[in-house]
Write an enzyme that holds these catalytic residues in place. Structure first.
Site, PDB file in Angstrom:
ATOM      1  N   HIS A   1      20.168  34.516  -6.957  1.00 40.11           N
ATOM      2  CA  HIS A   1      21.661  34.940  -6.821  1.00 40.11           C
ATOM      3  C   HIS A   1      21.824  36.305  -7.379  1.00 40.11           C
ATOM      4  O   HIS A   1      22.476  36.490  -8.506  1.00 40.11           O
ATOM      5  CB  HIS A   1      22.281  33.860  -7.878  1.00 40.11           C
ATOM      6  CG  HIS A   1      22.076  32.326  -7.793  1.00 40.11           C
ATOM      7  ND1 HIS A   1      22.704  31.770  -6.507  1.00 40.11           N
ATOM      8  CD2 HIS A   1      21.456  31.255  -8.293  1.00 40.11           C
ATOM      9  CE1 HIS A   1      22.311  30.437  -6.348  1.00 40.11           C
ATOM     10  NE2 HIS A   1      21.701  30.087  -7.709  1.00 40.11           N
TER      11      HIS A   1
ATOM     12  N   ARG B   1      15.241  22.845 -17.100  1.00 32.78           N
ATOM     13  CA  ARG B   1      14.420  22.247 -16.084  1.00 32.78           C
ATOM     14  C   ARG B   1      13.131  23.237 -15.908  1.00 32.78           C
ATOM     15  O   ARG B   1      13.014  24.031 -17.072  1.00 32.78           O
ATOM     16  CB  ARG B   1      15.080  22.699 -14.531  1.00 32.78           C
ATOM     17  CG  ARG B   1      16.251  21.864 -14.318  1.00 32.78           C
ATOM     18  CD  ARG B   1      16.947  22.284 -13.071  1.00 32.78           C
ATOM     19  NE  ARG B   1      17.929  23.421 -13.334  1.00 32.78           N
ATOM     20  CZ  ARG B   1      18.818  24.133 -12.560  1.00 32.78           C
ATOM     21  NH1 ARG B   1      18.734  23.582 -11.229  1.00 32.78           N
ATOM     22  NH2 ARG B   1      19.403  25.224 -12.768  1.00 32.78           N
TER      23      ARG B   1
ATOM     24  N   LYS C   1      15.270  29.292 -12.773  1.00 28.21           N
ATOM     25  CA  LYS C   1      16.471  30.424 -12.956  1.00 28.21           C
ATOM     26  C   LYS C   1      15.879  31.710 -12.566  1.00 28.21           C
ATOM     27  O   LYS C   1      14.901  32.086 -12.636  1.00 28.21           O
ATOM     28  CB  LYS C   1      17.218  30.270 -14.084  1.00 28.21           C
ATOM     29  CG  LYS C   1      18.039  28.745 -14.061  1.00 28.21           C
ATOM     30  CD  LYS C   1      18.972  28.652 -13.084  1.00 28.21           C
ATOM     31  CE  LYS C   1      20.132  29.640 -13.046  1.00 28.21           C
ATOM     32  NZ  LYS C   1      21.159  29.159 -11.710  1.00 28.21           N
TER      33      LYS C   1
ATOM     34  N   ASP D   1      27.339  30.586  -9.912  1.00 31.35           N
ATOM     35  CA  ASP D   1      26.022  31.104  -9.752  1.00 31.35           C
ATOM     36  C   ASP D   1      26.371  32.284  -8.835  1.00 31.35           C
ATOM     37  O   ASP D   1      25.518  33.317  -9.086  1.00 31.35           O
ATOM     38  CB  ASP D   1      25.052  30.448  -9.245  1.00 31.35           C
ATOM     39  CG  ASP D   1      24.227  29.769 -10.348  1.00 31.35           C
ATOM     40  OD1 ASP D   1      24.497  30.269 -11.525  1.00 31.35           O
ATOM     41  OD2 ASP D   1      23.611  28.677 -10.047  1.00 31.35           O
TER      42      ASP D   1
ATOM     43  N   GLU E   1      17.539  30.027  -2.746  1.00 29.09           N
ATOM     44  CA  GLU E   1      18.865  29.858  -2.352  1.00 29.09           C
ATOM     45  C   GLU E   1      19.102  30.156  -0.934  1.00 29.09           C
ATOM     46  O   GLU E   1      20.257  30.036  -0.209  1.00 29.09           O
ATOM     47  CB  GLU E   1      19.990  30.189  -3.191  1.00 29.09           C
ATOM     48  CG  GLU E   1      20.376  31.522  -3.224  1.00 29.09           C
ATOM     49  CD  GLU E   1      19.293  32.534  -4.271  1.00 29.09           C
ATOM     50  OE1 GLU E   1      19.471  33.523  -4.724  1.00 29.09           O
ATOM     51  OE2 GLU E   1      18.483  31.752  -4.939  1.00 29.09           O
TER      52      GLU E   1
ATOM     53  N   TYR F   1      15.304  30.536  -8.055  1.00 30.88           N
ATOM     54  CA  TYR F   1      16.716  30.952  -7.963  1.00 30.88           C
ATOM     55  C   TYR F   1      16.745  32.343  -8.129  1.00 30.88           C
ATOM     56  O   TYR F   1      16.510  32.668  -9.417  1.00 30.88           O
ATOM     57  CB  TYR F   1      17.684  29.921  -8.276  1.00 30.88           C
ATOM     58  CG  TYR F   1      17.746  28.609  -7.611  1.00 30.88           C
ATOM     59  CD1 TYR F   1      18.080  28.373  -6.493  1.00 30.88           C
ATOM     60  CD2 TYR F   1      17.302  27.427  -8.537  1.00 30.88           C
ATOM     61  CE1 TYR F   1      18.072  27.108  -5.865  1.00 30.88           C
ATOM     62  CE2 TYR F   1      17.315  26.210  -7.998  1.00 30.88           C
ATOM     63  CZ  TYR F   1      17.772  26.377  -6.732  1.00 30.88           C
ATOM     64  OH  TYR F   1      17.697  24.730  -6.127  1.00 30.88           O
TER      65      TYR F   1
END
Length: 370
Positions: free
Chosen positions: A95, A15, A74, A269, A117, A93
């Site tokens: 995480h 992505r 990411k 994740d 998130e 993101y």
């Protein structure tokens, strides 16, 4: 504002953080956008698409990370974290709860990091997580069916069965966005589906939506223990926003399951909801523990990079525009939902759930703004 969009370097991550349409919107507002060469290629966007939209093409990540606002997909990898600096804003993101190394590096860098998130909406949802949860949920029965194939170590069971042969039994733990999307596809494939959740209103909603095509049951340790021995495929779809996922299936329970059964952990994740889960990649997605096949790819939506990039871009663009137009502080003061995504600022952890998971002192985003 100067905005940078790097090429993702996490293994098998296809992505990209900004689409050409997003670049066009930002450029029309007077912002400067730098996109690393090849960043959108795996999602079907050429460098020429970005230059036509008003971006400049950067030769490498060092050039991109010179920007004031970094927009990516990411969590930054170690080489990328070394390029972050105080006063810079990272929007991606993250995480953090299962990732102490990343958390420490972000704190040491002094960067202001906002996690996709944990950004919220007026309905109490997670609008930047939802589109990827939808994608991952729809993929889960598909990759679970593949994992069940005998050549991959599975039971050799067809998810939908055939006339005269029962379909696979699919157990979905969690009835939120991921679980609902997974149920939709699994039911469509003809599987026998049971969904567990702790929200009775949610279970009632699923009963209404699926009109008796699946079974709902209140989630408890006892319910999981009762259903595991008959399940061909178990999909872990449990989320606690910002926090580590709860471990709902122990290693000891694997011995109660059918040999060759498959487990797909969509919560990987956030650390995973099976005790035996560990992150895998699209290149090497499955492994076996005690005769049970595990699929634990940590970036499942990356497998359908074009769809995922467009869906994520639709959701993130309003927030990217706000950050670029106003700066992070004014944007966060004006929007409590964006403020909820603030995870790290200038060496301070601003996500109490992450602090609890990692044993690090944390403050609320409101305290930083005050």
């Amino acid at each position: 504002m100067k905005i940078g969009c790097p090429r993702e370097i996490k293994p098998q991550e296809f992505r990209v953080g900004l689409t050409p349409d997003a670049v066009r919107e930002l450029a029309a507002r007077g912002h400067s956008v730098s996109v690393e060469t090849g960043a959108g290629a795996d999602a079907g966007f050429a460098d020429e698409d970005y230059t036509a939209a008003g971006a400049t093409i950067a030769a490498d990540a060092v050039e991109v990370f010179a920007a004031e606002l970094i927009v990516k997909v990411k969590e930054p990898q170690p080489a990328e974290r070394a390029l972050l600096r105080k006063g810079q804003v990272l929007f991606a993101y993250l995480h953090l709860a299962p990732d102490p190394d990343q958390t420490r590096d972000l704190l040491a860098s002094g960067v202001t990091a906002i996690a996709y998130e944990t950004v919220t909406d007026a309905r109490g949802g997670l609008p930047l997580l939802a589109p990827m949860s939808e994608v991952a949920g729809r993929l889960a029965p598909q990759v679970g069916a593949w994992t069940l194939q005998k050549a991959n170590g599975g039971r050799g069971v067809l998810l939908g069965g055939v006339p005269g042969v029962r379909p696979a039994r699919v157990l979905i733990i969690g009835g939120g966005v991921v679980g609902t999307a997974a149920a939709r596809v699994a039911v469509g494939m003809g599987a026998n589906v049971t969904v567990l959740d702790r929200s009775v209103p949610r279970l009632s909603h699923l009963d209404d939506v699926f009109m008796g095509k699946l079974t709902t049951q209140y989630s408890s340790a006892g319910a999981i223990a009762d259903l595991l021995p008959a399940a061909d495929l178990v999909i872990g779809a449990v989320l606690i926003p910002g926090a580590a996922a709860p471990r709902l299936v122990s290693r000891a329970q694997l011995s109660t399951m059918l040999p060759g059964a498959a487990m797909v952990d969509v919560a990987i994740d956030q650390g995973g909801c099976f005790e035996t889960s560990r992150p895998t990649t699209h290149q090497d997605p499955i492994y076996e523990v005690d005769g049970i096949m595990h699929y634990c790819v940590a970036n499942m939506p990356g497998a359908v990079a074009r769809t995922s990039t467009q869906a994520l871009g639709n959701a993130t663009l309003p927030f990217v525009l706000a950050l670029a137009d106003k700066g992070w502080r004014e944007a966060a003061e004006a929007d409590p939902h964006l403020r909820a995504g603030l995870a790290v600022h200038a060496g301070t952890l601003t996500s109490p759930p992450v602090g609890e998971a990692l044993g690090i002192e944390a403050v609320r985003p409101e305290d930083v703004l005050a």
